[in-house]
Design an enzyme around this catalytic site. Structure first.
Site, mmCIF file in Angstrom:
data_model
loop_
_atom_site.group_PDB
_atom_site.id
_atom_site.type_symbol
_atom_site.label_atom_id
_atom_site.label_comp_id
_atom_site.label_asym_id
_atom_site.label_seq_id
_atom_site.Cartn_x
_atom_site.Cartn_y
_atom_site.Cartn_z
ATOM 1 N N TRP A 19 45.279 47.820 40.421
ATOM 2 C CA TRP A 19 43.997 47.135 40.244
ATOM 3 C C TRP A 19 42.991 47.604 41.307
ATOM 4 O O TRP A 19 41.846 47.934 40.999
ATOM 5 C CB TRP A 19 44.241 45.638 40.299
ATOM 6 N N GLY A 67 38.302 39.045 34.803
ATOM 7 C CA GLY A 67 38.046 39.221 33.375
ATOM 8 C C GLY A 67 39.264 39.794 32.683
ATOM 9 O O GLY A 67 40.309 39.979 33.309
ATOM 10 N N SER A 116 44.711 46.791 34.268
ATOM 11 C CA SER A 116 44.327 47.956 35.075
ATOM 12 C C SER A 116 44.719 49.287 34.440
ATOM 13 O O SER A 116 44.003 50.273 34.560
ATOM 14 C CB SER A 116 44.866 47.850 36.494
ATOM 15 N N LYS A 144 45.435 31.286 33.356
ATOM 16 C CA LYS A 144 45.882 31.907 32.104
ATOM 17 C C LYS A 144 47.222 32.621 32.269
ATOM 18 O O LYS A 144 47.929 32.847 31.287
ATOM 19 C CB LYS A 144 44.806 32.849 31.539
ATOM 20 N N ASP A 188 40.257 36.663 29.198
ATOM 21 C CA ASP A 188 41.439 37.067 29.953
ATOM 22 C C ASP A 188 42.710 36.506 29.319
ATOM 23 O O ASP A 188 43.759 37.141 29.297
ATOM 24 C CB ASP A 188 41.300 36.585 31.401
#
Length: 308
Positions: A15, A111, A115, A166, A219
């Protein structure tokens, strides 16, 4: 006049690397720091306009303390791209950064951003959120491109919690697919999962509409539907009968949802917030129930109206 910025990126995982590439492609001077790299943290931070943290949750506090010991440009903007909650304090990463640097703006970047897809230069969108609009706009300019669309947002708490909460639902989604329960079940699970996220998030002071945006629903959709998601993988492999220890040993990178789930349950129980899906994910991770038992518990709950 050139508007090039010096961007320090802390954390050279997938990331951090992806974000570094986006900023570099826009002509900014990027310095990447990792514990195992050759550049010292002090050298990376020197005169940086933007200091972005992409380290995993468990390393945040320690790195924040290290950064505090070095001189920072008075106009530096901090950006946090970490998703998780600190176990001991239940703080979010931005709260840790903001407490340490009260006179600097802190921006949350979150968001539907797997990656690996960003590395492959596939199109994506994200949100950058801050209480200081100019700070969010400055960060938006650094990372925006024709393949990475960056939106500003004025609800950092909501954007940060959307990206964090999430991950727990993504574990449940992985279980759902691993048990081959079908599209209807998955759609129901993700929708009720979003309800749970909104319930917790608004309790923590977020705006409900934020959770219907990129960092919430966006997401959630990405993480619940992609084998590239580590949290989804945890659920999928639990459904296949593997143990959590076994899964985490072979997983590349961190599945933040495992830790987030524990912290979340602690907070939800204290505040009496009903979180049935999170509760079953927690019991599953603790080894208290099998994936099938967790599902049965959810299906056998008392019937009620969809909205209260």
């Amino acid at each position: 006049m050139t508007n090039d910025k010096t961007v320090a990126i802390l954390g050279a995982g997938a990331w951090g690397q992806a974000l570094a590439n986006l900023a570099a492609a826009n002509g900014h001077q990027v310095r990447l720091w990792s514990r195992w790299g050759t550049l010292s943290l002090e050298a990376v931070l020197q005169d940086a306009d933007i200091i972005l943290s992409a380290i995993s949750m468990k390393g945040v506090r320690e790195v924040v303390m290290q950064v505090q010991s070095f001189p920072i440009s008075p106009d530096a903007i901090f950006v946090t791209a970490t998703k998780g909650l600190e176990p001991d304090t239940t703080c979010t990463p931005s709260q840790i950064w903001q407490t340490a640097f009260p006179h600097h703006p802190v921006v949350v970047l979150s968001g539907p951003n797997l990656s690996k897809e960003i590395e492959m230069e596939l199109p994506a969108a994200t949100a950058v959120a801050s209480n200081i609009p100019t700070a969010a706009e400055a960060v938006q300019l650094v990372f925006s491109s024709n393949r990475f669309r960056v939106y500003t947002n004025s609800d950092p708490v909501g954007v940060e919690l959307g990206g964090t909460l999430k991950n727990v639902i993504a574990i449940a989604a992985g279980v759902c697919d691993g048990l081959q329960l079908g599209t209807n079940a998955k759609a129901g699970l993700v929708t009720r999962g979003l309800t749970e996220i909104v319930r917790i998030g608004t309790f923590w002071g977020a705006k409900p509409e934020t959770f219907y945006g990129l960092s919430g629903l966006g997401d959630l959709l990405a993480t619940c539907n992609s084998p590239l998601s580590r949290n989804y993988q945890v659920g999928y492999q639990l459904a296949a009968g593997k143990t959590l220890t076994e899964i985490l040993t072979h997983l590349q990178g961190t599945a933040e949802g495992v830790n987030t789930c524990r912290v979340l349950i602690q907070r939800a129980r204290q505040q009496n917030i009903p979180v049935p899906i999170t509760e079953q994910v927690y019991r599953l991770l603790q080894g208290e129930v099998t994936p099938q038992q967790a599902l049965d518990e959810l299906m056998l709950r008392d019937i009620k109206p969809e909205y209260h």
